[in-house]
Design a protein around this motif. Structure first.
Motif, PDB file in Angstrom:
ATOM      1  N   ASP A 116       0.886  -1.174  -0.205  1.00  0.00           N
ATOM      2  CA  ASP A 116       0.111   0.003  -0.060  1.00  0.00           C
ATOM      3  C   ASP A 116       0.902   1.358   0.067  1.00  0.00           C
ATOM      4  N   LYS A 117       2.111   1.270   0.492  1.00  0.00           N
ATOM      5  CA  LYS A 117       2.965   2.207   0.549  1.00  0.00           C
ATOM      6  C   LYS A 117       3.767   2.530  -0.716  1.00  0.00           C
ATOM      7  N   MET A 118       3.832   1.498  -1.442  1.00  0.00           N
ATOM      8  CA  MET A 118       4.532   1.652  -2.742  1.00  0.00           C
ATOM      9  C   MET A 118       3.609   2.448  -3.966  1.00  0.00           C
ATOM     10  N   PHE A 119       4.425   3.130  -4.843  1.00  0.00           N
ATOM     11  CA  PHE A 119       3.897   3.420  -5.722  1.00  0.00           C
ATOM     12  C   PHE A 119       3.024   2.746  -6.581  1.00  0.00           C
ATOM     13  N   TRP A 120       1.872   3.271  -7.223  1.00  0.00           N
ATOM     14  CA  TRP A 120       0.720   2.419  -7.907  1.00  0.00           C
ATOM     15  C   TRP A 120       1.471   1.425  -9.028  1.00  0.00           C
ATOM     16  N   TYR A 121       2.317   2.326  -9.678  1.00  0.00           N
ATOM     17  CA  TYR A 121       2.858   1.365 -10.880  1.00  0.00           C
ATOM     18  C   TYR A 121       4.057   0.446 -10.528  1.00  0.00           C
ATOM     19  N   ASP A 122       4.847   0.426  -9.610  1.00  0.00           N
ATOM     20  CA  ASP A 122       5.734  -0.433  -8.818  1.00  0.00           C
ATOM     21  C   ASP A 122       4.756  -1.529  -8.301  1.00  0.00           C
ATOM     22  N   ARG A 123       3.738  -1.273  -7.657  1.00  0.00           N
ATOM     23  CA  ARG A 123       2.768  -2.421  -7.129  1.00  0.00           C
ATOM     24  C   ARG A 123       2.284  -3.069  -8.204  1.00  0.00           C
ATOM     25  N   LYS A 124       1.686  -2.540  -9.071  1.00  0.00           N
ATOM     26  CA  LYS A 124       1.033  -3.490 -10.209  1.00  0.00           C
ATOM     27  C   LYS A 124       2.214  -4.103 -10.941  1.00  0.00           C
ATOM     28  N   VAL A 125       3.317  -3.806 -11.367  1.00  0.00           N
ATOM     29  CA  VAL A 125       4.460  -4.567 -11.923  1.00  0.00           C
ATOM     30  C   VAL A 125       4.665  -5.736 -11.054  1.00  0.00           C
ATOM     31  N   PHE A 126       4.875  -5.605  -9.515  1.00  0.00           N
ATOM     32  CA  PHE A 126       5.122  -6.355  -8.697  1.00  0.00           C
ATOM     33  C   PHE A 126       4.212  -7.666  -8.811  1.00  0.00           C
ATOM     34  N   ILE A 144       6.194  -1.938 -22.672  1.00  0.00           N
ATOM     35  CA  ILE A 144       7.193  -0.971 -21.994  1.00  0.00           C
ATOM     36  C   ILE A 144       8.473  -1.850 -21.895  1.00  0.00           C
ATOM     37  N   SER A 145       9.543  -1.277 -21.838  1.00  0.00           N
ATOM     38  CA  SER A 145      11.027  -1.675 -22.000  1.00  0.00           C
ATOM     39  C   SER A 145      10.952  -2.880 -20.962  1.00  0.00           C
ATOM     40  N   TYR A 146      11.574  -3.935 -21.348  1.00  0.00           N
ATOM     41  CA  TYR A 146      12.111  -4.968 -20.538  1.00  0.00           C
ATOM     42  C   TYR A 146      13.010  -4.567 -19.262  1.00  0.00           C
ATOM     43  N   TYR A 147      13.822  -4.023 -19.480  1.00  0.00           N
ATOM     44  CA  TYR A 147      14.714  -3.639 -18.328  1.00  0.00           C
ATOM     45  C   TYR A 147      13.968  -2.341 -17.401  1.00  0.00           C
ATOM     46  N   SER A 148      13.183  -1.806 -17.846  1.00  0.00           N
ATOM     47  CA  SER A 148      12.365  -0.954 -16.953  1.00  0.00           C
ATOM     48  C   SER A 148      11.440  -1.772 -16.088  1.00  0.00           C
ATOM     49  N   LEU A 149      10.730  -2.889 -16.627  1.00  0.00           N
ATOM     50  CA  LEU A 149       9.991  -3.517 -15.949  1.00  0.00           C
ATOM     51  C   LEU A 149      10.780  -4.455 -14.918  1.00  0.00           C
ATOM     52  N   TYR A 150      12.053  -4.989 -15.506  1.00  0.00           N
ATOM     53  CA  TYR A 150      12.651  -5.802 -14.700  1.00  0.00           C
ATOM     54  C   TYR A 150      13.334  -4.814 -13.605  1.00  0.00           C
ATOM     55  N   ASN A 151      13.737  -3.800 -13.683  1.00  0.00           N
ATOM     56  CA  ASN A 151      14.180  -2.906 -12.555  1.00  0.00           C
ATOM     57  C   ASN A 151      13.096  -2.662 -11.615  1.00  0.00           C
ATOM     58  N   THR A 152      12.157  -2.259 -12.079  1.00  0.00           N
ATOM     59  CA  THR A 152      10.818  -2.076 -11.123  1.00  0.00           C
ATOM     60  C   THR A 152      10.386  -3.190 -10.100  1.00  0.00           C
ATOM     61  N   TYR A 153      10.580  -4.361 -10.841  1.00  0.00           N
ATOM     62  CA  TYR A 153      10.137  -5.615 -10.090  1.00  0.00           C
ATOM     63  C   TYR A 153      11.115  -5.705  -9.322  1.00  0.00           C
ATOM     64  N   THR A 154      12.562  -5.937  -9.561  1.00  0.00           N
ATOM     65  CA  THR A 154      13.492  -6.138  -8.679  1.00  0.00           C
ATOM     66  C   THR A 154      13.605  -5.097  -7.325  1.00  0.00           C
ATOM     67  N   ASN A 155      13.288  -3.952  -7.803  1.00  0.00           N
ATOM     68  CA  ASN A 155      13.487  -2.862  -6.580  1.00  0.00           C
ATOM     69  C   ASN A 155      12.181  -3.098  -5.737  1.00  0.00           C
ATOM     70  N   ALA A 156      11.291  -3.367  -6.151  1.00  0.00           N
ATOM     71  CA  ALA A 156       9.685  -3.640  -5.621  1.00  0.00           C
ATOM     72  C   ALA A 156      10.105  -4.974  -4.758  1.00  0.00           C
TER      73      ALA A 156
END
Length: 164
Positions: A116-126, A144-156
């Protein structure tokens, strides 16, 4: 009567075994690899390749074939999942004990609060990736770029692990 290439190669059988053992093989695997080399030599001669070096077999070619067969076996073995007996026993013990439902509910609530504390985009990708969809598949579907999604997922994922 002239000997075939494979017969001449067989005259160096112990040399071939020694070469394969130098790669790190045991005796029985080395024997199997050398037998595969003989088959490969026969097939290559059937295709019309000239593997002669004067009156002898081309030793360098045989070395390359032996090395290639060994590396293929090594790669195949490396891909196999190996598990120690201790790990299997621990897994069985955990399975017999069952899941602690109270602990599970507490962790689930904590993860939900963190999400709930995460940004909505990060939460959705995760959520999408954690549900089983691969990052590559999500990238193809959303453009959406693979690397952008990959970084978002791993950061989340890292954010959640760090908070737990």
């Amino acid at each position: 009567m002239k000997k075939s290439l494979v017969e001449i190669a067989y005259n160096k059988h112990q040399d071939w075994i020694r070469i394969v053992k130098s790669f790190g093989c045991n005796s029985s695997t080395a024997e199997d690899i050398v037998q595969e080399m003989y088959i490969q030599l026969h097939l290559d001669v059937q295709k019309g390749l000239d593997l002669w070096y004067g009156e002898e077999v081309n030793t360098y070619y045989c070395y390359k074939v032996l090395r290639g067969i060994y590396l293929n076996i090594y790669k195949k073995e490396a891909k196999q999942i190996k598990m120690y007996l201790e790990e299997i026993n621990e897994f069985k013990q955990a399975e017999e004990l069952g899941i602690d439902e109270v602990e599970y509910a507490n962790k689930k609530k904590k993860i939900d609060d963190l999400m709930d504390k995460m940004f909505w985009y990060d939460r959705k990708v995760f959520e999408i990736c954690a549900s089983g969809k691969s990052v590559a598949e999500l990238s193809r579907d959303t453009k959406i770029s693979y690397y952008s999604l990959y970084n978002t997922y791993t950061n989340a994922k890292k954010f959640i692990k760090d908070q737990l």
